[in-house]
Design a protein around this motif. Structure first.
Motif, mmCIF file in Angstrom:
data_model
loop_
_atom_site.group_PDB
_atom_site.id
_atom_site.type_symbol
_atom_site.label_atom_id
_atom_site.label_comp_id
_atom_site.label_asym_id
_atom_site.label_seq_id
_atom_site.Cartn_x
_atom_site.Cartn_y
_atom_site.Cartn_z
ATOM 1 N N ILE A 158 9.966 4.951 16.816
ATOM 2 C CA ILE A 158 9.149 3.727 16.818
ATOM 3 C C ILE A 158 7.687 4.078 16.542
ATOM 4 O O ILE A 158 7.026 3.464 15.697
ATOM 5 N N LEU A 203 3.049 6.161 10.644
ATOM 6 C CA LEU A 203 3.175 6.191 9.177
ATOM 7 C C LEU A 203 2.241 5.155 8.555
ATOM 8 O O LEU A 203 1.488 5.461 7.617
ATOM 9 N N GLY A 204 2.259 3.933 9.113
ATOM 10 C CA GLY A 204 1.361 2.896 8.611
ATOM 11 C C GLY A 204 -0.095 3.282 8.770
ATOM 12 O O GLY A 204 -0.899 3.131 7.845
ATOM 13 N N VAL A 247 10.862 9.526 9.821
ATOM 14 C CA VAL A 247 11.498 8.224 10.052
ATOM 15 C C VAL A 247 12.862 8.184 9.361
ATOM 16 O O VAL A 247 13.870 7.786 9.968
ATOM 17 N N ALA A 281 -1.005 6.322 6.393
ATOM 18 C CA ALA A 281 -1.011 5.888 4.989
ATOM 19 C C ALA A 281 -2.255 5.052 4.710
ATOM 20 O O ALA A 281 -2.916 5.228 3.678
ATOM 21 N N ALA A 282 -2.605 4.167 5.642
ATOM 22 C CA ALA A 282 -3.804 3.344 5.471
ATOM 23 C C ALA A 282 -5.064 4.215 5.464
ATOM 24 O O ALA A 282 -5.975 3.999 4.654
ATOM 25 N N VAL A 310 7.008 5.251 12.961
ATOM 26 C CA VAL A 310 6.812 4.149 12.000
ATOM 27 C C VAL A 310 5.374 3.636 12.080
ATOM 28 O O VAL A 310 4.709 3.449 11.052
ATOM 29 N N LEU A 365 11.627 -1.207 12.109
ATOM 30 C CA LEU A 365 11.955 -1.113 13.537
ATOM 31 C C LEU A 365 13.209 -1.925 13.850
ATOM 32 O O LEU A 365 14.033 -1.519 14.684
ATOM 33 N N ALA A 420 0.673 -0.005 3.133
ATOM 34 C CA ALA A 420 -0.386 0.379 4.085
ATOM 35 C C ALA A 420 -1.500 1.103 3.345
ATOM 36 O O ALA A 420 -2.691 0.847 3.596
ATOM 37 N N ALA A 421 -1.139 1.998 2.412
ATOM 38 C CA ALA A 421 -2.150 2.725 1.636
ATOM 39 C C ALA A 421 -2.954 1.757 0.765
ATOM 40 O O ALA A 421 -4.182 1.882 0.666
ATOM 41 N N GLY A 423 -5.381 -0.126 2.934
ATOM 42 C CA GLY A 423 -6.497 0.744 3.283
ATOM 43 C C GLY A 423 -7.457 0.931 2.121
ATOM 44 O O GLY A 423 -8.677 0.832 2.295
ATOM 45 N N LEU A 469 6.512 0.597 3.129
ATOM 46 C CA LEU A 469 5.540 0.520 4.227
ATOM 47 C C LEU A 469 4.378 1.456 3.942
ATOM 48 O O LEU A 469 3.204 1.063 4.068
#
Lengths: 210, 210
Positions: free
Chosen positions: A133, A139-140, A197, A143-144, A136, B198, B143-144, B147, B139
């Motif tokens: 969980i 990861l977001g 993941v 990556a951001a 994940v 999730l 997300a990237a 950002g 995802l």
């Protein structure tokens, strides 16, 4: 009739007794093949988490050591003055360092838990199975952070003629190399988190006990 | 005695016959509760994917319609000229539009597949259960993109005094509002993708058939 009934009665009772005498066979909770798979999954989990820790640490260290001071011309011609480029001049890089520090801290904790679960199988299955969980979520976040730092670094590298943002990498080359390397390593960290993941999903879909 | 034995014998045989006469009950392959859970999971999956499609579409539309033309002073004082701000002046926003378009396209396809799986359970379980792999990848990508666009938009909003990048949102206010709204909606898309992952993990860990 009576003797026959006596004959049959003990037979029936014996068969019942026999069934009761049998030692209770516990259902095999984990066949050897499944145990081997679980150990394999735990080992790969530990390796991936260690690599994640290493990459997050490297990204943070390279970013925070990126300070470069150069003699640049100031508006009052012909004077020049030293000016520094530091990561904390940009909110994007501050967010990057915060996110990568958090994921480094998270990865070292989960790596230790996974290592513990590998050495003593079944000691903390609940905790280890819930890491996915947070994987994940991180990861977001990572990556951001990679995208944010990469987007700002690209403006520093190429500038933007439409908005009049000048490139700075022709002056602060060393700083830009640090930023570029840090973003590249954080991209690897994002890929490692995605692999973690996918690996957890694979182990769940194969019903391997953790 | 004989009458008594005759009395009891038919009773026993009748009880055996009754048991044999019963129609053979096939072992339930999917208990009703599990079927209901599967339908519930499929329904939530469809809803989340539809919301993902809607948010991706909204983010792309708001971004591509952000063009704004203003009369700005040019270097040759006192002349002024019209200048436009468009999303494709920045590589960050081009990547953003590409990533969100891809996720919108992906989400509409997977939404249709999930809807088909909901209406005809068990029709395409392999395909639907493999969506989670692409959910994880998208995802990371979304997300990237969020950002990247957010980082560049922040420079446009606040500028950066250290590098001499002037803010542009005091001139192109409408453009900046579009960019900000688009980034906010894409953040929602990222959260929806994280929820989808999730949710898939939850359904896998509860061993619900897809």
């Amino acid at each position: 009739m009576a003797s026959e009934s006596y004959k049959t009665a003990p037979e029936t009772s014996t068969s019942w007794e026999k069934e009761e005498d049998r030692p209770p066979v516990a259902p095999p909770r984990q066949p050897p093949q499944s145990r081997a798979s679980a150990a394999y999954f735990a080992l790969v989990d530990v390796i991936l988490r260690f690599l994640l820790f290493a990459s997050a640490l490297a990204a943070v260290l390279v970013m925070v050591t990126s300070k470069q001071t150069e003699i640049v011309p100031i508006p009052i011609y012909p004077f020049q003055a030293p000016a520094s480029a530091k990561f904390n001049h940009s909110p994007a890089f501050i967010y990057f360092v915060a996110a990568l520090s958090a994921v480094g801290f998270y990865s070292i904790i989960t790596c230790l838990f996974s290592l513990f679960a590998l050495l003593r199988p079944g000691s903390c299955p609940k905790v280890v199975s819930h890491f996915v969980i947070f994987d994940v979520l991180f990861l977001g976040i990572v990556a951001a952070a990679t995208g944010t730092a990469g987007g700002v670094a690209y403006i520093g590298l190429k500038g933007n003629s439409h908005t009049g943002w000048r490139k700075i990498c022709n002056i602060y080359g060393e700083f830009c190399r640090h930023i570029g390397a840090s973003v590249a390593v954080s991209l690897i960290a994002s890929i490692l988190l995605a692999l973690l993941v996918l690996f957890s999903i694979s182990s769940l879909s194969k019903k391997i006990p953790r």
